[in-house]
Design a protein around this motif. Structure first.
Motif, PDB file in Angstrom:
ATOM      1  N   ALA A  57       0.830  -1.195   0.000  1.00  0.00           N
ATOM      2  CA  ALA A  57       0.000   0.000   0.000  1.00  0.00           C
ATOM      3  C   ALA A  57       0.865   1.245   0.000  1.00  0.00           C
ATOM      4  N   GLN A  58       0.266   2.358  -0.382  1.00  0.00           N
ATOM      5  CA  GLN A  58       0.972   3.614  -0.601  1.00  0.00           C
ATOM      6  C   GLN A  58       1.739   4.102   0.627  1.00  0.00           C
ATOM      7  N   ASP A  59       1.155   3.970   1.803  1.00  0.00           N
ATOM      8  CA  ASP A  59       1.793   4.514   3.006  1.00  0.00           C
ATOM      9  C   ASP A  59       2.651   3.488   3.728  1.00  0.00           C
ATOM     10  N   ARG A  60       2.851   2.322   3.137  1.00  0.00           N
ATOM     11  CA  ARG A  60       3.615   1.253   3.782  1.00  0.00           C
ATOM     12  C   ARG A  60       5.112   1.461   3.582  1.00  0.00           C
ATOM     13  N   LEU A  61       5.879   1.435   4.682  1.00  0.00           N
ATOM     14  CA  LEU A  61       7.339   1.470   4.553  1.00  0.00           C
ATOM     15  C   LEU A  61       7.821   0.187   3.891  1.00  0.00           C
ATOM     16  N   HIS A  62       8.940   0.293   3.190  1.00  0.00           N
ATOM     17  CA  HIS A  62       9.475  -0.845   2.434  1.00  0.00           C
ATOM     18  C   HIS A  62      10.984  -0.852   2.595  1.00  0.00           C
ATOM     19  N   LEU A  63      11.556  -2.006   2.882  1.00  0.00           N
ATOM     20  CA  LEU A  63      13.009  -2.134   3.010  1.00  0.00           C
ATOM     21  C   LEU A  63      13.659  -1.890   1.655  1.00  0.00           C
ATOM     22  N   LEU A 205      22.987   1.763   9.570  1.00  0.00           N
ATOM     23  CA  LEU A 205      23.877   0.936   8.742  1.00  0.00           C
ATOM     24  C   LEU A 205      24.482   1.689   7.561  1.00  0.00           C
ATOM     25  N   GLY A 206      23.711   2.523   6.928  1.00  0.00           N
ATOM     26  CA  GLY A 206      24.230   3.267   5.786  1.00  0.00           C
ATOM     27  C   GLY A 206      24.181   2.487   4.494  1.00  0.00           C
ATOM     28  N   PHE A 207      24.771   1.291   4.468  1.00  0.00           N
ATOM     29  CA  PHE A 207      24.821   0.532   3.214  1.00  0.00           C
ATOM     30  C   PHE A 207      23.530  -0.230   2.940  1.00  0.00           C
ATOM     31  N   SER A 208      22.665  -0.334   3.922  1.00  0.00           N
ATOM     32  CA  SER A 208      21.395  -1.038   3.781  1.00  0.00           C
ATOM     33  C   SER A 208      20.523  -0.652   4.964  1.00  0.00           C
ATOM     34  N   GLY A 209      19.318  -1.249   5.028  1.00  0.00           N
ATOM     35  CA  GLY A 209      18.505  -1.131   6.230  1.00  0.00           C
ATOM     36  C   GLY A 209      17.560   0.039   6.313  1.00  0.00           C
ATOM     37  N   LEU A 210      17.527   0.909   5.292  1.00  0.00           N
ATOM     38  CA  LEU A 210      16.580   2.022   5.329  1.00  0.00           C
ATOM     39  C   LEU A 210      15.203   1.527   4.890  1.00  0.00           C
ATOM     40  N   HIS A 211      14.187   1.870   5.665  1.00  0.00           N
ATOM     41  CA  HIS A 211      12.795   1.596   5.315  1.00  0.00           C
ATOM     42  C   HIS A 211      12.113   2.928   5.036  1.00  0.00           C
ATOM     43  N   SER A 212      11.570   3.077   3.832  1.00  0.00           N
ATOM     44  CA  SER A 212      10.836   4.296   3.494  1.00  0.00           C
ATOM     45  C   SER A 212       9.748   3.945   2.492  1.00  0.00           C
ATOM     46  N   THR A 213       8.961   4.920   2.125  1.00  0.00           N
ATOM     47  CA  THR A 213       7.918   4.704   1.131  1.00  0.00           C
ATOM     48  C   THR A 213       8.484   4.863  -0.278  1.00  0.00           C
ATOM     49  N   THR A 214       7.740   4.366  -1.246  1.00  0.00           N
ATOM     50  CA  THR A 214       8.113   4.558  -2.646  1.00  0.00           C
ATOM     51  C   THR A 214       8.140   6.047  -2.984  1.00  0.00           C
ATOM     52  N   ASP A 215       7.225   6.790  -2.404  1.00  0.00           N
ATOM     53  CA  ASP A 215       7.154   8.229  -2.612  1.00  0.00           C
ATOM     54  C   ASP A 215       8.466   8.907  -2.213  1.00  0.00           C
TER      55      ASP A 215
END
Length: 474
Positions: A57-63, A205-215
């Motif tokens: 869904a639009q507001d869902r964070l994604h790894l 982590l910097g090299f990985s691990g960010l969760h954000s939206t597609t937006d």
């Protein structure tokens, strides 16, 4: 904070042929190797197409996996603009406590520019070797792995290089990457929630691990497309954008043709056959196309990342026209309707077998293979459907199967489940961990009371199931 919507437009008004977007969607959905999760397309600063395949869904964070690196580079660019770091400073100068340990001349000659451009002088990934040297302080472990060549002369995709860049930013700012970026990047761009996985040292982590939206991914790409300016305000120096998005080091191997991973590497951005991009494992993409004044953001689950880029070049590039298109109202409306109804097909399965209802009413399954991390699976029939409970080291994830669709649960971690009986003795269910690209298939066998668990793509961060989501979720 509330997310400010991007300017919207019809595809035709921005010179985008909706038929090309339809063809791209057709190709994604036809591929057995691609499970698309989201697509957003920005042209001339206007959102012309966006959709999420339910249950995403639009507001869902994604790894984002390694697409995180492009956000780390942006933090470095902001720190450079504030005079806190310089690309041509030696890396060791930011870690004086390691001076006595780091004796290799090539390690001592390594510059910030080299770790930012994956040209530390190593010829291969160093993560395992660096962790073996010092699991608690990865920067020290990395600097104690002697480079094979002079820094700046050879490319090697290398997680500790980005980790070291991130550690420098966090050291000179005294903040996590997320906290540093929030007032300088996220808030000006209108990005809402974003969270970053941390390591043993307490660093993002910097090299990985960010969760954000597609937006958020789309907005980062648009900031770079606009040379660091957003709504008339300069956020990033134009010089940083130019450095980050040009080849700093060659990664060509001399083979004919060349893939999109052989076009050169900038500062945590890949050069592509068209434009440049940030990308992450299993198909997380931010594709920036300056020649078309366009940005494409995609999340998905696939190991065929080159195939996805090939489909972009085949279907979307020709859809970007030099001028607005007329008489396309019905085509644009059809695309909007399709995008609003995107959905992943649920796992196949039949209703519970009536002739064995009593046997399936309450049953516990043990692992049928040594590699299964889940210690047991419980199945229980009820008035509201079949309950499927995953038990792992005392933690329980309770799921409920419904007919012909995905059933979403938020606790203890966001999941969606679908499935059913493939025969009277076998229950099969797919469990999507909604803040990641990952899907787990569980197969329960009634005759021997065992289950198997299979990842469609193997998670790269070894987390327990109840923690397979954004870090703030557990």
């Amino acid at each position: 904070m509330s997310v400010r919507p991007l300017p919207q437009s019809t595809p035709a008004a921005q010179g985008v042929d909706a038929d090309g977007v339809h063809a791209f969607l057709d190709a994604l959905e036809a591929s057995p190797d691609i499970a698309p999760h989201s697509l957003m397309i920005l042209r001339h600063g206007h959102l012309v197409a966006s959709g999420w395949w339910a249950p995403y869904a639009q507001d869902r964070l994604h790894l984002l996996y390694s697409l995180s690196k492009s956000f780390t580079a942006t933090a470095a660019g902001l720190a450079a603009a504030e005079g806190l770091i310089r690309l041509d400073d030696p890396v060791i100068s930011y870690f004086p406590e390691f001076e006595a340990d780091i004796t290799d001349p090539r390690s001592r000659a390594m510059l910030v520019r080299h770790v930012a451009s994956m040209s530390s002088g190593h010829v291969a990934e160093t993560l395992d070797r660096a962790q073996a040297i010092d699991r608690e302080e990865l920067v020290r472990g990395f600097l104690m792995v002697p480079p094979d060549r002079d820094p700046g002369t050879v490319f090697a995709y290398n997680q500790p290089a980005t980790y070291t860049l991130a550690a420098i930013v966090q050291r000179v700012t005294g903040q996590s990457l997320i906290d540093y970026l929030r007032p300088r990047l996220f808030e000006p761009l209108g990005i809402g929630e974003a969270v970053w996985q941390r390591d043993r040292a307490g660093r993002d982590l910097g090299f990985s691990g960010l969760h954000s939206t597609t937006d958020a991914v789309l907005r980062l790409g648009q900031l770079y497309l606009q040379n660091g300016v957003w709504e008339g305000e300069r956020l990033l120096p134009a010089s940083w954008v130019a450095e980050a998005t040009r080849p700093q080091v060659s990664n060509a191997d001399g083979s004919p043709g060349g893939t999109d991973w052989k076009q050169g590497y900038g500062l945590q951005f890949w050069m592509s056959r068209h434009g440049y991009r940030g990308d992450g494992a299993y198909g997380q993409f931010c594709v920036v196309l300056p020649e078309h004044d366009a940005v494409i953001a995609i999340t998905e689950e696939t190991v065929q990342m080159q195939q996805v880029l090939d489909l972009i070049w085949e279907h979307l590039l020709p859809a970007f026209r030099p001028a607005p298109l007329s008489g396309r109202e019905q085509t644009d409306a059809a695309l909007a309707e399709r995008l609003a109804g995107l959905a992943l097909p649920p796992a196949a399965g039949k209703p519970a077998p009536a002739e064995r209802a009593e046997e399936w009413a309450t049953v516990e399954f043990a692992p049928g293979e040594p590699s299964a991390r889940t210690t047991s699976v419980e199945v229980a029939a009820g008035a509201d459907g079949t309950r499927l409970t995953l038990v792992e080291d005392g933690h329980r994830i309770e799921l409920r199967l419904v007919e012909n669709g995905w059933n979403v649960a938020e606790e203890p971690v966001p999941t969606a489940v679908s499935g059913g009986w493939t025969d009277t003795g076998t229950l099969e269910a797919d469990v999507i961990f909604l803040e990641t690209p990952h899907r787990l298939t569980l197969t329960c066998s009634l005759p021997d009371r065992t289950f198997t668990a299979r990842w469609h793509t193997q998670p790269l961060h070894p987390l327990p199931l109840h923690a397979m989501g954004a870090p703030r979720s557990f």
